[in-house]
Design an enzyme around this catalytic site. Structure first.
Site, PDB file in Angstrom:
ATOM      1  CG  HIS A 152       0.314   6.235  -0.724  1.00  0.00           C
ATOM      2  ND1 HIS A 152      -0.708   6.977  -1.249  1.00  0.00           N
ATOM      3  CD2 HIS A 152      -0.230   5.547   0.318  1.00  0.00           C
ATOM      4  CE1 HIS A 152      -1.831   6.748  -0.558  1.00  0.00           C
ATOM      5  NE2 HIS A 152      -1.569   5.869   0.396  1.00  0.00           N
ATOM      6  CD  GLU A 169      -5.520   5.867   0.534  1.00  0.00           C
ATOM      7  OE1 GLU A 169      -5.553   4.729   1.036  1.00  0.00           O
ATOM      8  OE2 GLU A 169      -4.580   6.655   0.733  1.00  0.00           O
ATOM      9  CG  HIS A 200      -1.809   1.201   1.325  1.00  0.00           C
ATOM     10  ND1 HIS A 200      -3.103   1.204   0.863  1.00  0.00           N
ATOM     11  CD2 HIS A 200      -1.584   2.439   1.818  1.00  0.00           C
ATOM     12  CE1 HIS A 200      -3.635   2.409   1.066  1.00  0.00           C
ATOM     13  NE2 HIS A 200      -2.736   3.178   1.650  1.00  0.00           N
ATOM     14  CD  GLU A 201       1.610   3.617   3.704  1.00  0.00           C
ATOM     15  OE1 GLU A 201       1.775   4.675   3.071  1.00  0.00           O
ATOM     16  OE2 GLU A 201       0.593   3.394   4.397  1.00  0.00           O
TER      17      GLU A 201
HETATM   18 ZN    ZN Z   1      -2.970   5.299   1.880  1.00  0.00          ZN
END
Ligand code: ZN
Length: 503
Positions: free
Chosen positions: A269, A295, A265-266
């Site tokens: 980003h 997101e 997830h990170e």
């Molecule tokens: Zn996030």
């Protein structure tokens, strides 16, 4: 060089310097969360507050206003890209300048007191402690909305602050549709006889193995570890931009997939930040867009790609060599089912892909009513619990696990929640478009060729920076306004299969 071009260059260079100041402050915050010795807290707070004062003065400097005015007066003479830059600078400048400094200080004082009371209220699970503060926060938010202005209702101004161009009506339309379509899925899955196996998840997965595996996976999807790093913090985040992107994670021995998916997830980003246009880095055309776009990148990699069967199958060898004993009697299908388990839960941050959106709908509907005055603050816990029961089929036993669980409102973050759900919808809509644009994409992803998808995202999203408002960007790339359609098709395909459910 014509006068307008000189002014444009000056504005862009000034914007880049302001971004650099923001990056310096960001590095201080990163240090505070990861490396800082405990006794440094006071000095760090002083440094951060000094930096935010400097940044605010630079952002609201009269000179910036004069450059923006001059460029806005000659807007038609500029190329479309430059027009977008000027309009984005204008938007940010006006937003900051419209608020009287006393009001900004009043809000900051109020929120720091409210935050302390929220901590106490959550600890004791007593909404009454926080209620008077929440009331004051919504009063001040309405005053702020009046200064900013809004098309229809004060809540519009709150939403527009996070997702420029969005309104209560536009967000309400998308989230209302999402709610109506998701609820039958939640109830259908709850009634399904399929129950994924989860016994193996608590077998004890060494932290070192988790770290090595996580690094290998984010490297495989394209995260450049020479332009970023991964450290440990209490709450995972991604900060930095360009060639210095810092990710954090945390490791629990009885939850190996928390760090596995947390890191993906990170890194999602981080891939966005590493992919921004190098020439424009720090200017609007080289800055990441809003949270619903940020997101969308993290959730695309974490959920759409990372939680797919082909992704787990591709990393089977790595998983088995990292956890030979723990996974010895576990099949790939069982891992796939376990990491996609759907179960209505009380806490938003622990929610799965199917129920997550409904947690956001609860918050959106309540914020909307608190802003309009339709819901008195005192009735919030009852309104919260009634919606949890209606949408998710569960009722919080207390306020701590109900309306007091999130920090956001205590910090004055009103209008922030919808971006999380919009991020999931945008992820599905972008991926559907990528599949149309790139024939054979599924086979390439199954073979571990993630580069083809990353390059598409670079070209279509990352390199555009803030050229478009978030909804316009999604329309520009996918050919239609953001909606719940592609997300629901994705949910039906994946979870309909996993749980043998049809809606
Ligand atoms: Zn996030």
């Amino acid at each position: 060089m014509p006068a307008l071009d000189v002014t444009y260059k000056t504005l862009v260079n000034d914007s880049k310097e302001i971004t650099d100041l923001g990056s310096i402050a960001g590095l201080l915050s990163w240090d505070q969360e990861t490396m800082m010795p405990p006794k440094a807290i006071e000095a760090k707070a002083r440094q951060l507050s000094l930096m935010s004062g400097i940044i605010h003065r630079r952002q609201t400097d009269e000179k910036r206003g004069e450059w923006i005015d001059k460029l806005a007066a000659g807007l038609d003479e500029l190329a479309p890209e430059k027009q977008a830059t000027v309009l984005e600078c204008r938007r940010v400048f006006d937003k900051l300048r419209k608020l009287p400094p006393e009001l900004v200080e009043e809000e900051s004082r109020l929120c720091s007191l409210a935050h302390d009371e929220w901590i106490k209220a959550r600890r004791e699970s007593k909404f009454e402690i926080f209620a008077p503060w929440l009331e004051k926060i919504f009063v001040i938010k309405k005053r702020i909305a009046d200064y900013w202005g809004y098309p229809d209702t004060p809540y519009d101004a709150m939403l527009d602050d996070y997702e420029p161009g969005s309104t209560t009506a536009s967000v309400g339309g998308v989230l209302g549709d999402l709610r109506d379509k998701l609820v039958p899925w939640v109830h259908g899955i709850a009634a399904s006889s399929v129950k994924p196996r989860t016994d193996f998840l608590s077998r004890g997965f060494p932290k070192d193995a988790q770290r090595e595996l996580g690094l290998a996976v984010i490297r495989a999807i394209g995260f450049d570890l020479d332009a970023g790093r991964v450290d440990i913090s209490a709450h995972p985040f991604c900060s930095g931009t360009g060639n210095d992107v810092r990710l954090t994670t945390r490791y629990f021995e009885d939850q190996p997939f928390a760090s596995f998916y947390g890191m993906i997830h990170e890194a999602g980003h981080g891939l966005y930040e590493q992919g921004l246009h190098p020439e424009h880095l720090g200017a609007p055309l080289g800055s990441s867009s809003t949270m619903s776009i940020h997101e969308s990148q993290s959730r695309l990699w974490e959920n759409v790609i990372g939680r797919s069967k082909s992704f787990i199958a591709h990393f089977e060898k790595d998983l088995r060599s990292a956890y030979p004993e723990q996974l010895r009697d576990v099949s790939i299908d069982e891992i796939y089912a376990a990491v996609n388990r759907v179960q209505p839960s009380l806490i938003r941050v622990e929610a799965d892909e199917v129920t997550y959106g409904l947690h956001i709908v609860v918050r959106f509907e309540i914020e909307r009513e608190l802003m309009s005055g339709a819901l008195p603050v005192a009735d919030l816990p009852a309104a919260w619990n009634a919606r949890m029961e209606k949408y998710l089929g569960i009722t919080p036993p207390n306020d701590a696990e109900g309306c007091l669980q999130d920090v956001h409102w205590s910090l004055g973050l009103v209008g922030y929640f919808p971006s999380y759900a919009l991020g999931s919808l945008n992820a599905a809509q972008l991926f559907a478009a990528a599949r149309r644009d790139l024939p054979g994409l599924d086979a390439k992803l199954a073979a571990g060729e993630y580069k083809v998808l990353l390059e598409w995202l670079r070209e279509k999203v990352h390199r555009l920076g803030r050229r478009y408002t978030p909804d316009d960007l999604i329309e520009h790339v996918t050919g239609k306004r953001p909606s719940a359609d592609d997300f629901m098709a994705y949910i039906a395909d994946k979870f309909g299969g996993l749980y043998g459910v049809k809606v």
